[in-house]
Design an enzyme around this catalytic site. Structure first.
Site, PDB file in Angstrom:
ATOM      1  N   LYS A   1      24.045  36.960  34.184  1.00  0.00           N
ATOM      2  CA  LYS A   1      25.369  36.576  34.694  1.00  0.00           C
ATOM      3  C   LYS A   1      25.182  35.869  36.020  1.00  0.00           C
ATOM      4  CE  LYS A   1      29.832  36.992  33.740  1.00  0.00           C
ATOM      5  NZ  LYS A   1      30.545  37.017  32.453  1.00  0.00           N
TER       6      LYS A   1
ATOM      7  N   ASP B   1      33.310  31.755  32.793  1.00  0.00           N
ATOM      8  CA  ASP B   1      33.956  33.065  32.964  1.00  0.00           C
ATOM      9  C   ASP B   1      35.173  32.775  33.834  1.00  0.00           C
ATOM     10  OD1 ASP B   1      33.600  36.116  32.540  1.00  0.00           O
ATOM     11  OD2 ASP B   1      33.926  36.024  34.691  1.00  0.00           O
TER      12      ASP B   1
HETATM   13  P1  NDP Z   1      40.936  33.394  33.455  1.00  0.00           P
HETATM   14  O1  NDP Z   1      40.559  32.997  34.817  1.00  0.00           O
HETATM   15  O2  NDP Z   1      41.179  32.364  32.420  1.00  0.00           O
HETATM   16  O3  NDP Z   1      42.230  34.322  33.502  1.00  0.00           O
HETATM   17  C1  NDP Z   1      42.315  35.491  34.258  1.00  0.00           C
HETATM   18  C2  NDP Z   1      43.771  35.894  34.275  1.00  0.00           C
HETATM   19  O4  NDP Z   1      43.896  37.194  34.831  1.00  0.00           O
HETATM   20  C3  NDP Z   1      44.631  34.959  35.119  1.00  0.00           C
HETATM   21  O5  NDP Z   1      45.896  34.882  34.519  1.00  0.00           O
HETATM   22  C4  NDP Z   1      44.699  35.725  36.445  1.00  0.00           C
HETATM   23  O6  NDP Z   1      45.840  35.417  37.240  1.00  0.00           O
HETATM   24  C5  NDP Z   1      44.832  37.118  35.912  1.00  0.00           C
HETATM   25  N1  NDP Z   1      44.530  38.131  36.900  1.00  0.00           N
HETATM   26  C6  NDP Z   1      43.502  38.200  37.770  1.00  0.00           C
HETATM   27  N2  NDP Z   1      43.567  39.341  38.463  1.00  0.00           N
HETATM   28  C7  NDP Z   1      44.677  39.997  37.998  1.00  0.00           C
HETATM   29  C8  NDP Z   1      45.268  41.223  38.283  1.00  0.00           C
HETATM   30  N3  NDP Z   1      44.764  42.037  39.191  1.00  0.00           N
HETATM   31  N4  NDP Z   1      46.363  41.583  37.556  1.00  0.00           N
HETATM   32  C9  NDP Z   1      46.895  40.768  36.637  1.00  0.00           C
HETATM   33  N5  NDP Z   1      46.372  39.587  36.324  1.00  0.00           N
HETATM   34  C10 NDP Z   1      45.279  39.209  37.005  1.00  0.00           C
HETATM   35  O7  NDP Z   1      39.804  34.412  32.979  1.00  0.00           O
HETATM   36  P2  NDP Z   1      39.405  34.845  31.507  1.00  0.00           P
HETATM   37  O8  NDP Z   1      40.628  35.028  30.689  1.00  0.00           O
HETATM   38  O9  NDP Z   1      38.333  33.972  31.021  1.00  0.00           O
HETATM   39  O10 NDP Z   1      38.728  36.261  31.792  1.00  0.00           O
HETATM   40  C11 NDP Z   1      39.479  37.444  31.954  1.00  0.00           C
HETATM   41  C12 NDP Z   1      38.528  38.632  31.846  1.00  0.00           C
HETATM   42  O11 NDP Z   1      37.857  38.587  30.577  1.00  0.00           O
HETATM   43  C13 NDP Z   1      37.410  38.717  32.889  1.00  0.00           C
HETATM   44  O12 NDP Z   1      37.135  40.073  33.136  1.00  0.00           O
HETATM   45  C14 NDP Z   1      36.226  38.070  32.171  1.00  0.00           C
HETATM   46  O13 NDP Z   1      34.979  38.486  32.694  1.00  0.00           O
HETATM   47  C15 NDP Z   1      36.442  38.628  30.774  1.00  0.00           C
HETATM   48  N6  NDP Z   1      35.768  37.897  29.719  1.00  0.00           N
HETATM   49  C16 NDP Z   1      36.019  36.560  29.527  1.00  0.00           C
HETATM   50  C17 NDP Z   1      35.395  35.896  28.499  1.00  0.00           C
HETATM   51  C18 NDP Z   1      35.719  34.478  28.171  1.00  0.00           C
HETATM   52  O14 NDP Z   1      35.224  33.997  27.136  1.00  0.00           O
HETATM   53  N7  NDP Z   1      36.535  33.783  28.956  1.00  0.00           N
HETATM   54  C19 NDP Z   1      34.366  36.566  27.666  1.00  0.00           C
HETATM   55  C20 NDP Z   1      34.258  37.982  27.894  1.00  0.00           C
HETATM   56  C21 NDP Z   1      34.915  38.595  28.917  1.00  0.00           C
HETATM   57  P3  NDP Z   1      45.730  34.453  38.506  1.00  0.00           P
HETATM   58  O15 NDP Z   1      45.847  33.076  37.921  1.00  0.00           O
HETATM   59  O16 NDP Z   1      46.879  34.844  39.342  1.00  0.00           O
HETATM   60  O17 NDP Z   1      44.406  34.735  39.166  1.00  0.00           O
END
Ligand code: NDP
Length: 461
Positions: free
Chosen positions: A141, A181
């Protein structure tokens, strides 16, 4: 079982427990300020006592001692020039945790919260997740404390180029294959790929995954983590004679994982009533209109608060943690680590939640997970449930090396099959090692055994 057999068994168990305690204490001493890493380590090693009692050879060959130390870890300066001509400096990281099963594989996260502990927790979990997928990939990572959110396109490009000017020395299609990510999407991957190509003087498509479709990306990669989560939860539900149809679902976040989890859950007949961002959450009792959420994201005005402009009957609640007080049958945390603590877990349970499926990495604290398990909630841990993203990344690598491009349907079918296998292997391991139905220990054990056997086969390296 005879008295002698029972005594022997409990002696082996005691030895395994003592070994685990010793290993964990040593890890704590060695990494005193890395709370997220220690949390991830504790969750895994605590599941392994029955395996170690059964297979003492893992203790003899120092498997845990080796697994807990990254094979290589680098941090580096990332200088870049902002639009005002001012020099900015961020810190870059790459932790190459374990290559027993294949090249290191795992995303890059660009977010102000990134530090060594976060990168190590993600890299450590990635080893077991990647093992569960059945694909030939090790665990790693990386990332940076750079925040792409408030930057112009040119600033993001200059940062990505500077980041890759160091990183390219350490990665390659057969050594280490980063992906996206949080904060790293197709745009960032594109800029980093361009710089890698320039530095290497070669077009090596398989060095990064999550690429654009024009230059080696895979169809269905964007959807893979969210869809994969729902495929996994569906397997879990079917095993108990249930399905998504008619269930009320809440999904935290509104990013990549969240959007496609909402899409697939709705396709299976669920009513998704809430999602969030880090500022707040929306509750739409008629069901979230996903087209509006996607539109918000595409226009860059991505605050979910704007949802109510188009859907005045929906409610916006400030403070993202309010999402967990909305009653639901199924909760899918898809935002960030430790978003569900013990108190939140209690609220969910009091409000009647039956199923929790983790889309984000480590979204539930240890206390919250214990509470879900003790309350007989069907619980799908991240390591297994969100492995669809990296699984399709691995399929992207296969397409790159064979210079073929598979159809969306081909990739999606393979993803379904992979998620089904992960579920079955995890539930089987849980039952084989005395914790039937517990997917936390089942996923940890199934992921661990494969890596441990490969490490032992390769000698003490
Ligand atoms: P993104 O950046 O696309 O989206 C993250 C989302 O979560 C945004 O809407 C963000 O809002 C929101 N967010 C962040 N912190 C909080 C909080 N405390 N409460 C509510 N919402 C919050 O990321 P991903 O969707 O790619 O990833 C999300 C999770 O999934 C991470 O933990 C990542 O490691 C995991 N993951 C992702 C993979 C992938 O393929 N993308 C694969 C496996 C795991 P804001 O815009 O306000 O920051």
């Amino acid at each position: 079982m005879s008295t002698i057999e029972t005594t022997l068994k409990s002696d082996k168990q005691k030895k395994a427990n003592q070994y685990i305690e010793k290993i964990y204490n040593a890890t704590e001493q060695r990494n005193p300020h890395e709370s997220e890493f220690l949390q991830a380590v504790k969750e895994i090693v605590d599941s392994l006592a029955p395996v170690l009692a059964h297979h003492p050879q893992y203790m003899d060959s120092g498997i845990l001692e080796r697994l807990l130390e990254p094979e290589k870890s680098i941090s580096f300066r990332v200088p870049w020039v902002d639009d005002q001509g001012k020099v900015q400096v961020n810190r870059g990281y790459r932790v190459q945790f374990n290559s027993a099963l294949g090249p290191y594989k795992g995303g890059l996260r660009f977010h102000p919260s990134v530090n060594e502990s976060i990168v190590k927790f993600l890299g450590f979990e990635q080893i077991f997740k990647n093992s569960l997928t059945g694909q030939p990939i090790g665990g790693g990572k990386g990332g940076s404390d750079f925040d792409p959110k408030d930057k112009s396109d040119m600033e993001v490009m200059r940062f990505c180029q500077s980041f890759m000017t160091e990183l390219y020395k350490h990665i390659g299609p057969e050594t280490d294959v980063p992906a996206g990510d949080v904060g790293v999407n197709a745009r960032e991957i594109g800029y980093m790929f361009g710089q890698y190509k320039k530095m290497r003087g070669a077009f090596e498509a398989g060095v990064l995954t999550g690429k654009g479709l024009q230059y080696g990306g895979s169809l269905a990669r964007t959807e893979a983590t969210g869809y994969g989560l729902v495929y996994f939860v569906r397997e879990m539900l079917e095993d108990k004679g249930f399905d998504f149809n008619g269930k009320t679902v809440i999904v935290s976040g509104s990013g990549n994982v969240s959007i496609y989890a909402m899409e697939k859950a709705a396709e299976y007949g669920a009513k998704v009533v809430a999602c969030s961002d880090s500022d707040g959450c929306i509750y739409d009792e008629n069901g979230i209109d996903l087209a509006t959420i996607k539109e918000l994201k595409e226009t860059g005005d991505d605050r979910v608060s704007a949802y109510t402009d188009k859907h005045p009957n929906a409610q916006y609640l400030e403070d993202c943690s309010n999402i967990w007080s909305i009653p639901c049958d199924i909760a899918l945390p898809c935002a960030t680590q430790n978003e569900i603590d013990e108190e939140t877990a209690k609220t969910l349970i009091d409000n009647g939640v039956k199923v929790v499926g983790e889309g984000a990495n480590m979204p539930s604290t240890t206390e919250a997970v214990d509470l879900f398990l003790d309350s007989d909630i069907l619980f799908a841990p991240a390591k297994a449930a969100n492995a669809g993203g990296v699984a399709v990344s691995s399929l992207e690598m296969s397409q790159n090396s064979s210079k073929l491009m598979w159809t969306f349907e081909d990739v999606d079918e393979k993803l379904k099959e992979i998620m089904k296998n992960i579920y079955q292997n995890s539930i089987q391991a849980a039952s084989d090692y005395g914790t039937p139905g517990n997917l936390v220990s089942g996923a940890n054990i199934a992921g661990f055994i494969k890596v441990a056997d490969a490490m032992n086969a390769q000698g003490i390296i």
